[in-house]
Design a protein around this motif. Sequence first.
Motif, short mmCIF file in Angstrom:
data_model
loop_
_atom_site.label_atom_id
_atom_site.label_comp_id
_atom_site.label_asym_id
_atom_site.label_seq_id
_atom_site.Cartn_x
_atom_site.Cartn_y
_atom_site.Cartn_z
N LEU A 196 -38.00 2.14 -14.07
CA LEU A 196 -37.55 2.43 -15.42
C LEU A 196 -36.05 2.72 -15.38
N ALA A 197 -35.28 2.01 -16.17
CA ALA A 197 -33.85 2.28 -16.29
C ALA A 197 -33.68 3.46 -17.24
N GLY A 198 -33.08 4.54 -16.77
CA GLY A 198 -32.89 5.73 -17.59
C GLY A 198 -31.48 6.24 -17.52
N ILE A 199 -31.13 7.10 -18.47
CA ILE A 199 -29.78 7.65 -18.52
C ILE A 199 -29.80 8.96 -19.30
N ALA A 200 -28.87 9.85 -18.98
CA ALA A 200 -28.64 11.04 -19.80
C ALA A 200 -27.96 10.59 -21.09
N ALA A 201 -28.47 11.02 -22.22
CA ALA A 201 -27.96 10.52 -23.50
C ALA A 201 -26.46 10.75 -23.66
N GLU A 202 -25.97 11.90 -23.21
CA GLU A 202 -24.55 12.18 -23.38
C GLU A 202 -23.68 11.23 -22.56
N PHE A 212 -13.57 1.91 -24.01
CA PHE A 212 -12.39 1.97 -24.86
C PHE A 212 -11.11 2.06 -24.03
N ALA A 213 -11.17 2.82 -22.94
CA ALA A 213 -9.98 3.03 -22.11
C ALA A 213 -9.51 1.76 -21.42
N ARG A 214 -10.40 0.79 -21.27
CA ARG A 214 -10.03 -0.47 -20.61
C ARG A 214 -9.43 -1.47 -21.59
N GLY A 215 -9.18 -1.03 -22.82
CA GLY A 215 -8.49 -1.88 -23.79
C GLY A 215 -9.30 -3.09 -24.19
N GLU A 216 -8.72 -4.25 -24.08
CA GLU A 216 -9.35 -5.48 -24.55
C GLU A 216 -10.31 -6.08 -23.54
N GLU A 217 -10.41 -5.51 -22.36
CA GLU A 217 -11.19 -6.13 -21.28
C GLU A 217 -12.63 -6.43 -21.68
N PHE A 218 -13.24 -5.55 -22.45
CA PHE A 218 -14.65 -5.72 -22.76
C PHE A 218 -14.90 -6.16 -24.20
N ILE A 219 -13.86 -6.52 -24.93
CA ILE A 219 -14.05 -7.05 -26.27
C ILE A 219 -14.72 -8.42 -26.16
N GLY A 220 -15.78 -8.61 -26.91
CA GLY A 220 -16.54 -9.85 -26.84
C GLY A 220 -17.57 -9.86 -25.73
N ALA A 221 -17.69 -8.76 -24.99
CA ALA A 221 -18.62 -8.69 -23.86
C ALA A 221 -19.82 -7.82 -24.20
N THR A 222 -20.87 -8.00 -23.41
CA THR A 222 -22.05 -7.14 -23.46
C THR A 222 -22.05 -6.29 -22.20
N VAL A 223 -22.11 -4.98 -22.38
CA VAL A 223 -22.16 -4.05 -21.25
C VAL A 223 -23.49 -3.32 -21.32
N SER A 224 -24.35 -3.57 -20.34
CA SER A 224 -25.68 -2.96 -20.31
C SER A 224 -25.65 -1.80 -19.33
N ILE A 225 -26.16 -0.64 -19.75
CA ILE A 225 -25.93 0.56 -18.97
C ILE A 225 -27.21 1.31 -18.63
N ALA A 226 -27.13 2.10 -17.57
CA ALA A 226 -28.18 3.04 -17.17
C ALA A 226 -27.55 4.00 -16.19
N GLY A 227 -28.27 5.09 -15.90
CA GLY A 227 -27.82 6.04 -14.89
C GLY A 227 -28.46 5.76 -13.55
N GLU A 228 -29.76 5.46 -13.58
CA GLU A 228 -30.51 5.08 -12.38
C GLU A 228 -31.70 4.25 -12.80
N HIS A 229 -32.22 3.47 -11.84
CA HIS A 229 -33.46 2.72 -12.01
C HIS A 229 -34.49 3.35 -11.08
N LEU A 230 -35.50 4.01 -11.64
CA LEU A 230 -36.44 4.77 -10.82
C LEU A 230 -37.89 4.43 -11.19
#
Length: 315
Positions: A196-202, A212-230
């Motif tokens: 199960l991919a999980g993450i702390a909500a905060e 946001f800090a990376r500027g335009e690098e991720f505009i138009g991109a999909t970033v899929s996130i998790a904290g750990e897969h357990l």
Amino acid sequence: MSEKKIIAVVGATGAQGGGLASAILADPDGPFAVRVITRRAGSDKARALAERGAEVVEADLGDEASLRRAFAGAYGAYVVTNYWEGMSPQIELAQAGNAARAAKGAGLAHVIWSTLEDTRAHIPVTDPRVPVLEGSYTVPHFDAKAEADRFFIDLGVPTTLLRTTFYWEAFLQGFAPRRDDTGRLVLTLPMGDSALAGIAAEDIGRVALGVFARGEEFIGATVSIAGEHLTGEQLAAGFAELYGEPVAYRPLTHDEFRALGMPAAAEIGNMFQYYTEAADAFTGARDLDLVRNLHPGLQTFRDWLTAHKDALTTD
């Protein structure tokens, strides 16, 4: 010093947006300032953020004009909708459409839209094993967000699609281990042997700040996130370490979970069936090295357990 870029945060008094707002406020020398977007500027949470230096503006996701005013002059916006408030895909779609149009009208340079996968790509509504929900959905709170991606894309809003996942905070809301009739602690999740991919909500908001800090690098991109897969066994081991006693993992089938009679049991059961059957694709889309690069303070599950140990009682 150059003027700070304003990030307008929808949901800043909630879990995801609150993580972003707090992260911005915790970095007073950073490039961003936070504008809290809330329906109730007088709420305790809004006032607390204002006392820490946030700008607070009233607006409503159901009111496009109010959102456009709230976005005016900002560099970017973080947009999240709360399906569980109205439990209606139609409401969520309308809110996302309002936000996309408001962002376009305000000329924002970067929007992060908090979204999820369309589960119907793996479990279509024609699959007889799962109930069809809200007329045309397998997991409405996933699928409607995925449908709403198009509002931002079709309007040409400079957007990063931030695909989130299961919050570990669910363990504070009934999913934590419970004692069985013999007094033994048991973790019951309908995940079989899958991770199960999980993450702390905060941490979702904190990762967003990294985007946001990376500027335009991720505009138009999909970033899929998790904290750990357990796996369930690994989650149970984390709880066992916290409690100082054994915790058994006993998975339910998805049908057994849907039959529990709890609120939204069908939807949550369908969600876990998707997590299980699409586990390789779902976890594979989430590059934990990238997530940690965007947010070096990313919590592990054991970090999260330690931070919430007082709330995770065994009684």
